[in-house]
Design a protein around this motif. Structure first.
Motif, PDB file in Angstrom:
ATOM      1  N   GLU A   1      11.374  57.224  77.219  1.00 23.99           N
ATOM      2  CA  GLU A   1      12.183  56.716  76.119  1.00 23.99           C
ATOM      3  C   GLU A   1      13.602  57.248  76.168  1.00 23.99           C
ATOM      4  O   GLU A   1      14.570  56.533  75.937  1.00 23.99           O
ATOM      5  CB  GLU A   1      11.540  57.082  74.780  1.00 23.99           C
TER       6      GLU A   1
ATOM      7  N   GLN B   1      15.104  58.188  78.774  1.00 20.57           N
ATOM      8  CA  GLN B   1      15.762  57.545  79.899  1.00 20.57           C
ATOM      9  C   GLN B   1      16.374  56.211  79.467  1.00 20.57           C
ATOM     10  O   GLN B   1      17.502  55.897  79.814  1.00 20.57           O
ATOM     11  CB  GLN B   1      14.747  57.336  81.035  1.00 20.57           C
ATOM     12  N   THR B   2      15.633  55.468  78.667  1.00 23.16           N
ATOM     13  CA  THR B   2      16.145  54.198  78.159  1.00 23.16           C
ATOM     14  C   THR B   2      17.388  54.432  77.310  1.00 23.16           C
ATOM     15  O   THR B   2      18.408  53.756  77.460  1.00 23.16           O
ATOM     16  CB  THR B   2      15.066  53.511  77.285  1.00 23.16           C
ATOM     17  N   LEU B   3      17.291  55.440  76.433  1.00 21.50           N
ATOM     18  CA  LEU B   3      18.414  55.756  75.563  1.00 21.50           C
ATOM     19  C   LEU B   3      19.614  56.206  76.388  1.00 21.50           C
ATOM     20  O   LEU B   3      20.756  55.821  76.119  1.00 21.50           O
ATOM     21  CB  LEU B   3      17.979  56.874  74.604  1.00 21.50           C
ATOM     22  N   ARG B   4      19.314  56.990  77.422  1.00 17.85           N
ATOM     23  CA  ARG B   4      20.393  57.491  78.275  1.00 17.85           C
ATOM     24  C   ARG B   4      21.093  56.340  78.984  1.00 17.85           C
ATOM     25  O   ARG B   4      22.307  56.261  79.027  1.00 17.85           O
ATOM     26  CB  ARG B   4      19.825  58.473  79.295  1.00 17.85           C
ATOM     27  N   LEU B   5      20.279  55.423  79.479  1.00 23.79           N
ATOM     28  CA  LEU B   5      20.861  54.287  80.196  1.00 23.79           C
ATOM     29  C   LEU B   5      21.729  53.443  79.280  1.00 23.79           C
ATOM     30  O   LEU B   5      22.808  53.013  79.669  1.00 23.79           O
ATOM     31  CB  LEU B   5      19.751  53.433  80.829  1.00 23.79           C
ATOM     32  N   SER B   6      21.254  53.238  78.037  1.00 18.43           N
ATOM     33  CA  SER B   6      22.081  52.410  77.156  1.00 18.43           C
ATOM     34  C   SER B   6      23.348  53.158  76.745  1.00 18.43           C
ATOM     35  O   SER B   6      24.411  52.549  76.625  1.00 18.43           O
ATOM     36  CB  SER B   6      21.291  51.925  75.934  1.00 18.43           C
ATOM     37  N   THR B   7      23.245  54.479  76.564  1.00 13.95           N
ATOM     38  CA  THR B   7      24.457  55.251  76.273  1.00 13.95           C
ATOM     39  C   THR B   7      25.448  55.134  77.419  1.00 13.95           C
ATOM     40  O   THR B   7      26.635  54.891  77.222  1.00 13.95           O
ATOM     41  CB  THR B   7      24.101  56.740  76.067  1.00 13.95           C
ATOM     42  N   TRP B   8      24.914  55.284  78.632  1.00 11.97           N
ATOM     43  CA  TRP B   8      25.770  55.125  79.808  1.00 11.97           C
ATOM     44  C   TRP B   8      26.422  53.755  79.827  1.00 11.97           C
ATOM     45  O   TRP B   8      27.614  53.614  80.049  1.00 11.97           O
ATOM     46  CB  TRP B   8      24.961  55.313  81.091  1.00 11.97           C
ATOM     47  N   GLY B   9      25.597  52.757  79.595  1.00 11.82           N
ATOM     48  CA  GLY B   9      26.090  51.383  79.654  1.00 11.82           C
ATOM     49  C   GLY B   9      27.258  51.170  78.715  1.00 11.82           C
ATOM     50  O   GLY B   9      28.334  50.731  79.121  1.00 11.82           O
ATOM     51  N   ILE B  10      27.045  51.541  77.448  1.00 12.79           N
ATOM     52  CA  ILE B  10      28.103  51.356  76.450  1.00 12.79           C
ATOM     53  C   ILE B  10      29.284  52.263  76.780  1.00 12.79           C
ATOM     54  O   ILE B  10      30.440  51.842  76.800  1.00 12.79           O
ATOM     55  CB  ILE B  10      27.573  51.691  75.039  1.00 12.79           C
TER      56      ILE B  10
END
Lengths: 239, 414
Positions: B275, B277-286
Motif C-alpha cells: 500500500e 508503495q502505491t502511495l509512494r508512486l502516486s506521490t512521485w507521480g504528482i
C-alpha cells in the motif's frame, strides 16, 4: 638586430562579404617585424590598419596569405591555440582601456594570469610589480572609475605587461587622453621599448607615430610606405 | 579547465548576483518552487517510509493475521462478505494444532466501543479481547504497568490494558494503573498501558482497550463475530513454512474442499508495504509532474536572464578573449553563473521549506509521522538538482557567449 622575425606576414589579404560583394580590408600585405622594434602602423580610418592589428594580435585570421609568429604558422592554429598565443605572447592596449569596470586595478591586471593558470599568490605579486613599473603602485585596490584616464591606461599597460609578452600591441593608446597625458603614456611605451620590448603602435596621428622607430603607412588595405623613422625623437634621445 | 579559472568564475557569479539582487531573486523563483516541491516530496516520502517501518515493526514482520477479511481489500467484496465467520472454536482448534508457530492466539474485536470514567464518555474506542499470550506480540508491548496474567485471563477478570491515547485522554495526570473504567456497563481495573506506537497508518492502535477474551465474549457475545488469529512465526525466514501450515490447517478446520478457494485471508505486513508503495508512486507521480513544470518555468526564466547577461557583457567577453580566455573558459564562466543562480534558489527553497515543515508539523497533529525538519540528505539532493538545472538552463546562453568573435565583441558598445 635578431635575424629571425617575430612576425612574418606574406601576401595576406582580408576579405569581407558585404551585400554579396567582396570588400578587401587588406590586400596583399607583406611585412616582417623583428624583436625589439618600435613600429607604428599609420593610416587614416578605414585604411585597414585595425584589421591588420587584429590579425597581428591573433584576434582574427587572414583570408589568404601566410602569417607566422615566432616561426609558427598562425593559419594552422585552432581557436584555443590562438587564445594561448594572445595570452602568452601578446599584450593588448586599447584606445578605450577595456578594463573590467567592477574589478580593482590589481584584479584587472591578474586577469591574463588567471587564464594561464598562475597561482593566486604569484598573480598578486606580479600584479603589484607591474603596477609599480608603470608608476601606479599605490592604486592597487582602486576600481577603474576611481582612476583618471591616464591612470586607467597605465593599468591597461600593466595588464599587457604582466605576462611578459613578446609584443605589446597598442591600438590608438592616446586616442582618449588629453595631450599631456598622451605624452606621458608615449613616454611609458618608449621606456618599455628601451627595456627591450617589441612595441607595435596603431595610430592615425603623425604626432604619435613619430615616436616610433619605424613607420608603416597603410592606405586602402595596402602598405603605402615602410621606412625607418630617422626623425624619431626617442632614438635620438637615447643616443 | 584550470583551478584559477574556477575561482574567477565563482567570483564573477557572486558579483553578478550581488549587483542584480532583485533580478536574480525573481529569476530564480521557478527554481525555488521546483526545489520546494523536491524537498516537500522527499520529506513526505521519508516520513511515509518511517511510518511504514514503525507499522511493520508494530505488527511484526514475522507475524501473520488469519482473518475473514483481507487487509489489502483487493478481492471481490461480495465473495469476502459471503465467507463464513471464523468462530472462536475454529480459532482455538487452530491454535492448538499449529506446530510451526512460536505463538498463535485468537483476537476478537469490537469497533466503535464506548468507555466511561466517572461522567466522561469516550466513543470510537476499539475493544479487543485476547488471551494473556498477546503480551508476546510486538503489539502487546507495555509502556508501564503490566499485561493481564494467565490467571486473570482464565478467570475472566475485569482487567484492562489501555492504548496510549486512551490512557492519556482519560488520565492526563499520567498514572492510569489501578484506576477504574467502565466498558459495556461493567467496571474494569486498568493494569497496564501499551507503548505509543500509532502513526498515520495505524492510529487506531493507540485508541484501543485490551481485555481478556473470555471477558470480551461475556460482554459482547460470540455469535455473529468473526475472530482473527494472530500467528507469530518467530523469525521472518520461517514465514513461508508457517504460512503453508496455516493454510492447510485452516482449510481442514473450515472444510474447504480440494480445488476450492480459501475462505479466509492470511494478512501480513507485506500488505502495508504494497500500500505504501502505491502511495509512494502516486506521490512521485504528482511531485515529479509539479517539479518538472516549475523547473521548466525556472529554466526558461534563467535562460532568458542569462541571455540578457551575455548580451550585457559582450564587451567583457571580448576583453577576456583578447587576454587569452579560451571559449571553454567563457562557457564555464557563464555555466557557473547560472548554476550559482539556481543554487541560491535552492537555498531560498530550503529555508522556506524548513519554516513551512516546522509549521505543518506543529499545527497538524496527524502529521506527526513526519520529521519537523528537512532531512539533511535532501539538502544535498536539492543542491545537486539546482546545480544541474542551472547548467541545463545556462548551456545555450553560455555556448553563445563562448562562440563570440573577439573582434566583434570588443567593438560592442553597450
Amino acid at each position: 638586430m635578431n635575424n629571425n622575425p617575430l612576425i612574418h606576414i606574406q601576401n595576406i589579404s582580408k576579405v569581407y562579404e558585404m551585400g554579396g560583394e567582396q570588400v578587401f580590408a587588406l590586400r596583399d600585405i607583406s611585412l616582417d617585424i623583428y624583436p625589439n622594434e618600435y613600429v607604428a602602423l599609420m593610416g587614416p580610418s578605414g585604411s585597414g590598419k585595425s584589421t591588420l592589428m587584429n590579425i597581428l594580435g591573433c584576434l582574427d585570421t587572414p583570408s589568404t596569405g601566410i602569417y607566422t609568429f615566432k616561426g609558427l604558422d598562425v593559419n594552422e592554429m585552432s581557436d584555443n591555440d590562438l587564445a594561448d598565443i594572445r595570452n602568452r605572447e601578446i599584450g593588448f592596449v586599447f584606445q578605450t582601456f577595456n578594463l573590467l569596470p567592477k574589478a580593482t586595478a590589481a584584479k584587472n591586471i591578474e586577469l591574463p594570469l588567471i587564464y594561464s593558470g598562475v597561482s593566486s599568490a604569484e598573480r598578486k605579486s606580479r600584479a603589484i610589480k607591474v603596477l609599480q613599473d608603470v608608476g601606479l603602485g599605490e592604486r592597487l585596490t582602486h576600481k577603474p572609475n576611481e582612476l583618471s584616464g591616464g591612470q586607467r591606461q597605465r593599468v591597461a599597460v600593466a595588464r599587457a605587461l604582466v605576462t611578459n609578452p613578446s609584443i605589446i600591441l597598442a591600438d590608438e593608446p592616446t586616442g582618449n587622453l588629453d595631450t599631456k597625458t598622451g605624452i606621458e603614456i608615449m613616454k611609458l611605451f618608449r621606456d618599455l621599448w628601451l627595456k627591450g620590448n617589441t612595441v607595435i603602435l596603431v595610430t592615425h596621428e603623425e604626432d604619435v607615430a613619430r615616436h616610433a622607430q619605424r613607420i608603416i603607412r597603410i592606405r586602402d588595405g595596402k602598405v603605402e610606405s615602410d621606412e625607418k623613422n630617422t626623425a624619431s625623437q626617442y632614438s635620438q634621445e637615447s643616443e | 579547465m584550470r583551478i584559477s579559472e574556477l575561482g574567477e568564475a565563482a567570483r564573477i557569479a557572486i558579483e553578478g548576483l550581488q549587483a542584480n539582487k532583485l533580478r536574480s531573486f525573481l529569476t530564480t523563483l521557478g527554481v525555488v518552487i521546483g526545489i520546494t516541491f523536491v524537498i516537500l516530496m522527499g520529506w513526505f516520502l521519508n516520513g511515509l517510509d518511517a511510518a511504514l517501518e514503525s507499522t511493520v515493526n508494530l505488527l511484526g514482520t514475522d507475524v501473520m493475521y488469519v482473518d475473514k477479511w483481507s487487509w489489502s481489500g483487493g478481492q471481490n467484496w461480495r465473495k469476502t462478505m459471503a465467507r463464513k465467520d471464523i468462530t472462536y472454536q475454529q480459532a482455538l482448534e487452530f491454535c492448538k494444532k499449529i506446530n510451526t508457530a512460536e505463538v498463535s492466539l485468537p483476537e476478537a474485536r469490537k469497533w466503535g466501543g464506548t468507555i466511561q470514567v466517572k461522567n466522561k464518555n469516550i466513543t470510537g474506542i476499539s475493544i479487543i479481547g485476547v488471551p494473556f499470550s498477546y503480551a508476546n506480540l510486538p503489539a502487546g508491548t507495555i509502556s508501564y504497568g503490566r499485561f493481564f496474567s494467565q490467571f486473570e485471563d482464565q478467570y475472566s477478570t475485569n482487567s484492562a490494558v489501555l492504548g496510549w491515547n486512551v490512557a492519556t485522554t482519560l488520565f492526563p495526570d499520567g498514572d492510569a494503573i489501578g484506576r477504574n473504567i467502565k466498558i459495556g456497563g461493567r467496571s474494569f481495573e486498568v493494569v497496564g498501558v501499551i507503548i505509543k506506537r500509532g502513526n498515520m497508518m495505524m492510529d487506531f492502535v493507540d485508541n484501543q482497550v485490551i481485555i481478556p477474551i473470555s471477558t470480551f465474549f461475556g460482554i459482547y457475545g460470540s455469535i455473529g463475530r468473526s475472530v482473527s488469529i494472530a500467528v507469530k512465526a518467530g523469525k521472518a525466514e520461517l514465514m513461508d513454512e508457517v504460512r503453508s501450515e496455516t493454510t492447510g490447517l485452516m482449510r481442514g478446520i473450515r472444510n474447504v474442499a480440494p480445488g476450492e478457494e480459501d475462505d479466509f485471508s492470511i494478512n501480513e505486513t507485506q500488505t502495508f508495504r504494497d500500500e505504501v508503495q502505491t502511495l509512494r508512486l502516486s506521490t512521485w507521480g504528482i511531485g515529479i509532474g509539479l517539479t518538472l513544470l516549475s523547473f521548466t518555468v525556472g529554466i526558461i526564466g534563467i535562460m532568458n536572464i542569462m541571455f540578457v547577461s551575455v548580451t550585457e557583457r559582450t564587451k567583457e567577453i571580448g576583453i577576456r578573449k583578447s587576454l587569452g580566455a579560451k571559449s571553454s573558459s567563457i562557457l564555464f564562466q557563464f555555466l557557473v553563473e547560472a548554476a550559482s543562480l539556481c543554487f541560491v534558489g535552492a537555498l531560498i527553497a530550503f529555508i522556506f521549506c524548513s519554516a513551512l515543515i516546522f509549521v505543518i508539523v506543529q499545527i497538524i497533529p496527524q502529521a506527526d509521522f513526519l520529521t519537523p525538519y528537512v532531512p539533511p540528505q535532501l539538502l544535498l539532493i536539492a543542491a545537486l538538482v539546482s546545480i544541474f538545472v542551472g547548467i541545463l538552463a545556462g548551456m545555450i546562453p553560455a555556448i553563445r557567449a563562448s562562440k563570440m568573435d573577439p573582434v566583434e565583441a570588443l567593438r560592442y558598445e553597450s
